[in-house]
Design a protein around this motif. Sequence first.
Motif, mmCIF file in Angstrom:
data_model
loop_
_atom_site.group_PDB
_atom_site.id
_atom_site.type_symbol
_atom_site.label_atom_id
_atom_site.label_comp_id
_atom_site.label_asym_id
_atom_site.label_seq_id
_atom_site.Cartn_x
_atom_site.Cartn_y
_atom_site.Cartn_z
ATOM 1 N N LEU A 6 40.638 32.401 28.153
ATOM 2 C CA LEU A 6 41.819 33.240 28.350
ATOM 3 C C LEU A 6 42.584 33.424 27.056
ATOM 4 N N PHE A 7 42.635 32.371 26.247
ATOM 5 C CA PHE A 7 43.328 32.459 24.961
ATOM 6 C C PHE A 7 42.724 33.581 24.116
ATOM 7 N N ALA A 22 43.156 41.762 30.214
ATOM 8 C CA ALA A 22 42.767 40.550 29.490
ATOM 9 C C ALA A 22 42.797 39.351 30.424
ATOM 10 N N PHE A 23 43.853 39.276 31.242
ATOM 11 C CA PHE A 23 43.963 38.168 32.192
ATOM 12 C C PHE A 23 42.795 38.192 33.176
ATOM 13 N N LEU A 24 42.492 39.386 33.679
ATOM 14 C CA LEU A 24 41.434 39.469 34.688
ATOM 15 C C LEU A 24 40.063 39.169 34.080
ATOM 16 N N ALA A 25 39.822 39.679 32.857
ATOM 17 C CA ALA A 25 38.521 39.444 32.220
ATOM 18 C C ALA A 25 38.340 37.954 31.934
ATOM 19 N N GLY A 26 39.347 37.334 31.310
ATOM 20 C CA GLY A 26 39.247 35.914 30.991
ATOM 21 C C GLY A 26 39.283 35.059 32.242
ATOM 22 N N GLY A 27 40.157 35.453 33.174
ATOM 23 C CA GLY A 27 40.311 34.677 34.400
ATOM 24 C C GLY A 27 39.039 34.656 35.229
ATOM 25 N N LEU A 28 38.347 35.792 35.259
ATOM 26 C CA LEU A 28 37.099 35.852 36.023
ATOM 27 C C LEU A 28 36.087 34.866 35.442
ATOM 28 N N ILE A 29 36.029 34.841 34.099
ATOM 29 C CA ILE A 29 35.092 33.909 33.456
ATOM 30 C C ILE A 29 35.462 32.467 33.810
ATOM 31 N N VAL A 30 36.749 32.157 33.760
ATOM 32 C CA VAL A 30 37.193 30.795 34.060
ATOM 33 C C VAL A 30 36.814 30.420 35.495
#
Lengths: 326, 548
Positions: B163-164, B204-212
């Motif tokens: 996410l960072f 950005a939140f959704l892209a990173g969050g999905l990965i997490v």
Amino acid sequence: MHPRFVLITALAACLVAGGIRTPAPADTLTVYSGRSKSFMDALLDRFEQESGHTVRRVYDKTAAVALKLQTEGDRSPADVVLAQDAGALGALSRAGLLAPLPAPLTATVDERFVSNRGDWVATSLRARTLAYSTERVSANALPQSVFELTDEKYAGRVGFAPANASFQAFITAMRAAHGEDTARAWLLAMKRNGVQSFPKNTAILEGIAAGEIDLGLPNHYYLLRFTEKDPGFPVAQTGFADGDIGNLVNVAGAAVLNTSRQPEAARQLVAFLLSAPGQAWFVDQIHEHPVSRDAAAPVRGAPALNLNAIDDLNGTLTLLREVGLL
Amino acid sequence: MKSAFCRTATPLRPPAPWIRLLPDRATLPAWAAGLGVLVPLCFLLVAGFTGDGAAVRETVLRPRTFAVIGRTLGLAAAVLAATTALALPAAFLVVRTDLRLRRLLSVLLVLPLAVPGYLLAFALLSVGGRYGASARLTGFELPRLQGFTGSLIALTLYNFPYLFLTFRTALRRLDPTLHEAARALGHGPWRAFRAAELPQLRPAFLAGGLIVVLHVLGDFGVVSLMRYETFSVLLYGSLSFAPAYAAWIALMMLGTAGGFIVLEVVLLRGRRFDPAAPGAGRLPRPVALGPAGPFLLLALLGLLAVAVGLPLATSTYWAFQPVLGFVNRGLTDPALASLTVSLPTAVLATVLAVPIARLAVRRRRAGASVSQGLERLAYAGYATPGLAFGLALTAMALTLDRLFVSAGQTLLYQSLPLMIYAYVLHFLAEAIGPVRTAFQQINPRLEEAARTLGRGRVAAFCRVTLPLLRPGIAASAALVFLSAMKELPLAVLLRPAGYDTLAFNLWDLTGEGLYAEAAPFALVILVLSAGFVAVVLLADKSNITKTK
């Protein structure tokens, strides 16, 4: 197209193309080992030196190796399989994947540790044991049977590893020796008594040292690796009373695959594992018990059980799922 | 090339949605990536439906399975919340404030990704408890982490960089005129951030969050060591001689992961994130932190000390403990094995990610919202647990080998290309996120202008869009490389004979309790990973300063 794009793509293509392997030369032996690389690699190196054969190695967990071989079937490139559980070897034998071993070879090992069909043989023995905290458990007040661990005084103090193959073999043995109902009742009683599940043997020992539990049921040789390097490690181990199923002795064994194109060299490897240097390796380096008739003193306190009887792993997995431990 | 310009004029009426679903030049990479995963999975489906159906249903559809689903989702939600709470402030501090050392921190805060989860969990576990490092060194006994809390802490510590990274890319590319407009309308700095900029960070939140979230669903190393039972623990425990049960658990995991992927599409629908005016490459004036600066700096350094310093210290400690001589093995071959699979994986996944990410961003504007969903086909590989994907590929490779080579010979099975194939498709999703975020913030008119000026489709893309994508591409390659270096289940199942990666050796040795022997492998993974990230991200930074 942009030149840099072309360059990157070409580079990637080269890397992939370079990876396509040339087929293994004819005198190469392929070994699927369910025994860890840590302990087998140097021994296989020694076999390479002595025999002149090259050994390709595929290491994995024993259950995964068995699954791999069954998936591969007649396509398997494997010549020899090494496993650390009689159940896995039994399953491969029943699936018809193993070739019979010559009788003079299997005759060097006690018949309890040889396949009924003569197609796998034990190469060393490993005992189940009771590990306990030297700080919180008195060596005089230890349980005499694995069945005593369901007693109230052990509530929340015991740990085991239901996903571990050796633990599962122990449950299979309990089912074979005492019956399905006894095994189910023991597992349920252990659960009610607050038994803690750990992912593997080493985690049990670390859990005891850390104070999470006081007693655990691992294999016997793990603790020796901790105390070898740290004599102050606050865990000790012992067996239950003679003949108790908690003292089960399981095998690590070897077999030659039906599909092997070099059965002679494959049998040579099995014979090497049973030879004096092979047996000495298992005893001195891995702290296992020897299996060949010349070297072996019977393991103290072991239950008298033919290891062919513990090949019903699926029954054990079903039971563990039924009681909610897997 | 010039004639292509005329052909691509937007049609007056867009074709029916189902026509846009069919593969064409633009959607081909997405289709290839999706089918490359789904076709092998058919072998898993076959395994799931052969065997004793009733017995399998009984074990799969028991209350315990649903309890585990609930526990897994709870952990995923908690990790998502915790990683966001760490990553968003960290990214803001590094990009938008006058924090000291922010340049260095911007690279260092990605490093926790280099730490394999199982190594971090092991390090955290060895601190607490009666015989833990803390009790033995200081006499003060820290509680030993375990269960939900332990899993949450470990997973957060090494997943927050996902996410960072996306937040950082997004914040850097954010059009400062947005903030300035909000301020001009009379908002204070905080309200201006909330009203004008925070919504822009949503992709950005959704892209990173999905990965997490997908990472939490697939993680086995951390949760098993922390003794918290999630879906993947159930899957690994089900690896038995009868694969039908394992196949079912894998399919259920896939269904859960698929749900999250759909959710992300729904949440992103119908929004625009590209800058309003072209040429807004500058950054706004940094926020002055004042006296809070040193404390915030200390907090970030403390975070790094736990996430990277602790596993590094633990590995270093063990590296100097006595070893069993006969177990020792060379580091060169494992390092080469890891690099020859991780480097091609990073390059190929990133190359494949660019057209797929472009699809989601650009085609939508041409009126084809359906094609955005197509992009998510590329997430299929990430959503498939490594063990399940490996089993499926094994079955497929064996079937294909049957056509080409005689029994006992292998061509695809246990070959490096198959391993790279698996890695690329499994980690593709990690590569798409940063590239897509970068795409979403590039004004398409820039490329259109280049086309108007006579550049061909490819030339316009390479000259105009690609340079703007570079930070995203660098982040993508770094993410994939780090994951590939740590990857275990795919390596264990698919690697060629004797091709034992660093991660495999680490796993093999720690499984036997040989921590001193394992430590050098952990250190080499950390050093190689950190080195690659530093090279990639430093290259990216020089790019930033140039265009500013």
